[in-house]
Motif scaffolding. Structure first.
Motif, PDB file in Angstrom:
ATOM      1  N   LEU A  24       0.824  -1.214   0.000  1.00  0.00           N
ATOM      2  CA  LEU A  24       0.000   0.000   0.000  1.00  0.00           C
ATOM      3  C   LEU A  24       0.854   1.258   0.000  1.00  0.00           C
ATOM      4  O   LEU A  24       0.489   2.264  -0.620  1.00  0.00           O
ATOM      5  CB  LEU A  24      -0.940  -0.012   1.210  1.00  0.00           C
ATOM      6  CG  LEU A  24      -2.045  -1.076   1.175  1.00  0.00           C
ATOM      7  CD1 LEU A  24      -2.859  -1.034   2.468  1.00  0.00           C
ATOM      8  CD2 LEU A  24      -2.958  -0.891  -0.024  1.00  0.00           C
ATOM      9  N   LYS A  25       1.973   1.224   0.692  1.00  0.00           N
ATOM     10  CA  LYS A  25       2.890   2.379   0.663  1.00  0.00           C
ATOM     11  C   LYS A  25       3.312   2.684  -0.777  1.00  0.00           C
ATOM     12  O   LYS A  25       3.312   3.843  -1.201  1.00  0.00           O
ATOM     13  CB  LYS A  25       4.128   2.084   1.512  1.00  0.00           C
ATOM     14  CG  LYS A  25       3.945   2.282   2.999  1.00  0.00           C
ATOM     15  CD  LYS A  25       5.179   1.819   3.767  1.00  0.00           C
ATOM     16  CE  LYS A  25       6.427   2.539   3.305  1.00  0.00           C
ATOM     17  NZ  LYS A  25       7.647   2.049   4.012  1.00  0.00           N
ATOM     18  N   LYS A  26       3.664   1.638  -1.507  1.00  0.00           N
ATOM     19  CA  LYS A  26       4.097   1.836  -2.896  1.00  0.00           C
ATOM     20  C   LYS A  26       2.956   2.371  -3.739  1.00  0.00           C
ATOM     21  O   LYS A  26       3.152   3.285  -4.567  1.00  0.00           O
ATOM     22  CB  LYS A  26       4.613   0.520  -3.470  1.00  0.00           C
ATOM     23  CG  LYS A  26       5.231   0.659  -4.862  1.00  0.00           C
ATOM     24  CD  LYS A  26       6.472   1.525  -4.836  1.00  0.00           C
ATOM     25  CE  LYS A  26       7.117   1.618  -6.196  1.00  0.00           C
ATOM     26  NZ  LYS A  26       8.300   2.520  -6.190  1.00  0.00           N
ATOM     27  N   PHE A  27       1.753   1.837  -3.563  1.00  0.00           N
ATOM     28  CA  PHE A  27       0.601   2.317  -4.323  1.00  0.00           C
ATOM     29  C   PHE A  27       0.333   3.795  -4.032  1.00  0.00           C
ATOM     30  O   PHE A  27       0.019   4.576  -4.941  1.00  0.00           O
ATOM     31  CB  PHE A  27      -0.646   1.496  -3.994  1.00  0.00           C
ATOM     32  CG  PHE A  27      -0.638   0.108  -4.571  1.00  0.00           C
ATOM     33  CD1 PHE A  27       0.284  -0.274  -5.534  1.00  0.00           C
ATOM     34  CD2 PHE A  27      -1.564  -0.837  -4.143  1.00  0.00           C
ATOM     35  CE1 PHE A  27       0.288  -1.550  -6.067  1.00  0.00           C
ATOM     36  CE2 PHE A  27      -1.568  -2.121  -4.677  1.00  0.00           C
ATOM     37  CZ  PHE A  27      -0.646  -2.473  -5.636  1.00  0.00           C
ATOM     38  N   LEU A  28       0.430   4.174  -2.754  1.00  0.00           N
ATOM     39  CA  LEU A  28       0.175   5.572  -2.391  1.00  0.00           C
ATOM     40  C   LEU A  28       1.242   6.493  -2.969  1.00  0.00           C
ATOM     41  O   LEU A  28       0.930   7.600  -3.435  1.00  0.00           O
ATOM     42  CB  LEU A  28       0.123   5.707  -0.867  1.00  0.00           C
ATOM     43  CG  LEU A  28      -1.075   5.044  -0.174  1.00  0.00           C
ATOM     44  CD1 LEU A  28      -0.919   5.109   1.338  1.00  0.00           C
ATOM     45  CD2 LEU A  28      -2.384   5.696  -0.586  1.00  0.00           C
ATOM     46  N   LYS A  29       2.483   6.055  -2.939  1.00  0.00           N
ATOM     47  CA  LYS A  29       3.561   6.859  -3.519  1.00  0.00           C
ATOM     48  C   LYS A  29       3.362   7.054  -5.019  1.00  0.00           C
ATOM     49  O   LYS A  29       3.737   8.085  -5.572  1.00  0.00           O
ATOM     50  CB  LYS A  29       4.915   6.184  -3.268  1.00  0.00           C
ATOM     51  CG  LYS A  29       5.373   6.188  -1.819  1.00  0.00           C
ATOM     52  CD  LYS A  29       6.676   5.403  -1.678  1.00  0.00           C
ATOM     53  CE  LYS A  29       7.132   5.313  -0.232  1.00  0.00           C
ATOM     54  NZ  LYS A  29       8.370   4.491  -0.092  1.00  0.00           N
ATOM     55  N   GLU A  30       2.778   6.037  -5.665  1.00  0.00           N
ATOM     56  CA  GLU A  30       2.609   6.070  -7.123  1.00  0.00           C
ATOM     57  C   GLU A  30       1.248   6.592  -7.559  1.00  0.00           C
ATOM     58  O   GLU A  30       0.909   6.505  -8.742  1.00  0.00           O
ATOM     59  CB  GLU A  30       2.823   4.667  -7.694  1.00  0.00           C
ATOM     60  CG  GLU A  30       4.233   4.128  -7.544  1.00  0.00           C
ATOM     61  CD  GLU A  30       5.243   4.923  -8.352  1.00  0.00           C
ATOM     62  OE1 GLU A  30       4.880   5.385  -9.459  1.00  0.00           O
ATOM     63  OE2 GLU A  30       6.381   5.099  -7.878  1.00  0.00           O
ATOM     64  N   GLN A  31       0.458   7.125  -6.611  1.00  0.00           N
ATOM     65  CA  GLN A  31      -0.878   7.596  -6.950  1.00  0.00           C
ATOM     66  C   GLN A  31      -0.913   8.552  -8.139  1.00  0.00           C
ATOM     67  O   GLN A  31      -1.726   8.378  -9.056  1.00  0.00           O
ATOM     68  CB  GLN A  31      -1.520   8.263  -5.730  1.00  0.00           C
ATOM     69  CG  GLN A  31      -2.377   7.329  -4.902  1.00  0.00           C
ATOM     70  CD  GLN A  31      -3.696   7.008  -5.573  1.00  0.00           C
ATOM     71  OE1 GLN A  31      -3.793   6.089  -6.396  1.00  0.00           O
ATOM     72  NE2 GLN A  31      -4.726   7.749  -5.251  1.00  0.00           N
ATOM     73  N   PRO A  32      -0.057   9.581  -8.191  1.00  0.00           N
ATOM     74  CA  PRO A  32      -0.103  10.485  -9.362  1.00  0.00           C
ATOM     75  C   PRO A  32       0.169   9.750 -10.668  1.00  0.00           C
ATOM     76  O   PRO A  32      -0.516   9.998 -11.674  1.00  0.00           O
ATOM     77  CB  PRO A  32       1.005  11.501  -9.049  1.00  0.00           C
ATOM     78  CG  PRO A  32       1.137  11.476  -7.571  1.00  0.00           C
ATOM     79  CD  PRO A  32       0.899  10.053  -7.175  1.00  0.00           C
ATOM     80  N   ASN A  33       1.131   8.840 -10.679  1.00  0.00           N
ATOM     81  CA  ASN A  33       1.440   8.073 -11.888  1.00  0.00           C
ATOM     82  C   ASN A  33       0.300   7.130 -12.258  1.00  0.00           C
ATOM     83  O   ASN A  33      -0.015   6.951 -13.441  1.00  0.00           O
ATOM     84  CB  ASN A  33       2.728   7.270 -11.699  1.00  0.00           C
ATOM     85  CG  ASN A  33       3.955   8.160 -11.611  1.00  0.00           C
ATOM     86  OD1 ASN A  33       3.968   9.256 -12.164  1.00  0.00           O
ATOM     87  ND2 ASN A  33       4.974   7.699 -10.919  1.00  0.00           N
ATOM     88  N   LEU A  34      -0.323   6.534 -11.240  1.00  0.00           N
ATOM     89  CA  LEU A  34      -1.449   5.640 -11.502  1.00  0.00           C
ATOM     90  C   LEU A  34      -2.597   6.400 -12.160  1.00  0.00           C
ATOM     91  O   LEU A  34      -3.214   5.912 -13.114  1.00  0.00           O
ATOM     92  CB  LEU A  34      -1.922   4.985 -10.202  1.00  0.00           C
ATOM     93  CG  LEU A  34      -1.082   3.828  -9.660  1.00  0.00           C
ATOM     94  CD1 LEU A  34      -1.542   3.428  -8.270  1.00  0.00           C
ATOM     95  CD2 LEU A  34      -1.173   2.628 -10.604  1.00  0.00           C
TER      96      LEU A  34
END
Length: 329
Positions: free
Chosen positions: A28-38
């Motif tokens: 989840l940390k990685k997903f949150l960090k990548e939110q703008p890219n996602l």
């Protein structure tokens, strides 16, 4: 984001598994960090679900997403698991003793025969990291303003002990007691009382909830994809022969039972849609994708709160999440 690019609405489901859920925190940390890219790539997280340790991780991420503060979510996941890890000499000694007891399969002592230390420890951690009253106030205000449930939504699984009925707490129902109910492992926690009902760990019900992503959400808001963070291994390379191996595999199969049933239900609906048996304006094709922990761990390690173990699993979670994101279209 390219306005002409269709948005894939994503639901994230977090399986339970004690300390193994620190892997989920890393994902989840990685997903949150990548939110703008996602979002740039056309993916948007619209709902989360979880059970036991997975419910705690989902809660921490959700509470940050409600205010569009992904950085806060990363910090919450880090700080919660750092605080949950053992630090003092006596904590480390107790940690090793609990793991040893579990591995030698000694008779368990009812949690009703000693003070509820584990539950109170977890309660203190939860209220330290999440302002439940503030979250509830935000949900109520947003609902009044928009006349619809706030997105993203959160679903937390538990089971009512006496009736055997599955229970899923959602959005404004998410309290510290609801999270404790989802995490109430019977061998460690007393059942959690909410009103006139008592609850145990959601591992005995939906691990984690999937169907609620469709039953509780309007058609246009239903996810196109479900990303399942799976802690219990689906397969093993060899037949378990020792008592320890048999116990581990039995628990793994039990932990995956409800998850596999809900996956099969969704896959069946997908097939009926493809064949035209169901109306496409009420049912949506949903793709299920898994992020699996790449560690071969036994059941007793779910009790391990040593810092090195927790930090290693968190790092593995971030690594697996990065590999997962690279494979997305």
């Amino acid at each position: 984001m390219n306005e002409n690019k269709p948005i894939k609405q994503v639901a994230i489901a977090c399986q339970g598994g004690g300390s193994h859920a620190s892997f989920t925190a890393g994902v989840l940390k990685k997903f949150l960090k990548e939110q703008p890219n996602l979002k740039e790539r056309g993916y948007e997280i619209r709902s989360l679900s979880g059970t036991s340790g997975g419910a705690i991780c989902a809660l921490l991420a959700w509470s940050a997403l409600l205010t569009n503060n992904e950085d806060k979510g990363v910090k919450l996941l880090d700080s919660f698991w750092q605080d949950n890890a053992t630090h003092s000499f006596w904590e480390m000694l107790l940690n090793e003793w609990m793991i040893w007891l579990s591995r030698i399969s000694m008779s368990e002592i009812s949690p009703y025969f000693y003070p509820p230390w584990a539950k109170e420890h977890l309660r203190q951690l939860l209220v330290k990291h999440v302002d439940f009253e503030k979250v509830k106030q935000l949900l109520v205000e947003e609902f009044i303003e928009k006349s619809r449930p706030v997105k993203p939504m959160l679903f937390v699984g538990a089971v009512e002990v006496c009736s055997g009925q599955f229970k899923v707490f959602k959005n404004a129902e998410i309290t510290v007691e609801a999270i404790l109910a989802s995490a109430a492992i019977p061998s460690l926690f007393r059942a959690v009382r909410i009103g006139n009902e008592v609850y145990w760990d959601g591992l005995f019900s939906q691990n984690p909830p999937l169907r609620n992503f469709f039953q509780e959400i309007d058609f246009l808001e239903k996810p196109s994809e479900i990303w399942v963070i799976q802690l219990e291994p689906q397969t093993r390379e060899k037949e378990p022969t020792t008592i320890e191996e048999i116990k581990d595999r039995r628990n793994e199969l039990a932990g995956n039972l409800s998850l596999n049933q809900e996956k099969d239900f969704i896959k069946t609906v997908n097939k009926w849609l493809e064949k035209g048996f169901l109306p496409s304006d009420k049912y949506k094709f949903v793709e299920i994708k898994e992020i699996e922990m790449s560690r071969d761990l036994d059941y007793s390690s779910k009790l391990d709160r040593s810092p090195s173990f927790i930090y290693d699993l968190m790092a593995n979670g971030e690594e697996q999440a990065e590999n997962f994101l690279k494979q997305l279209p």
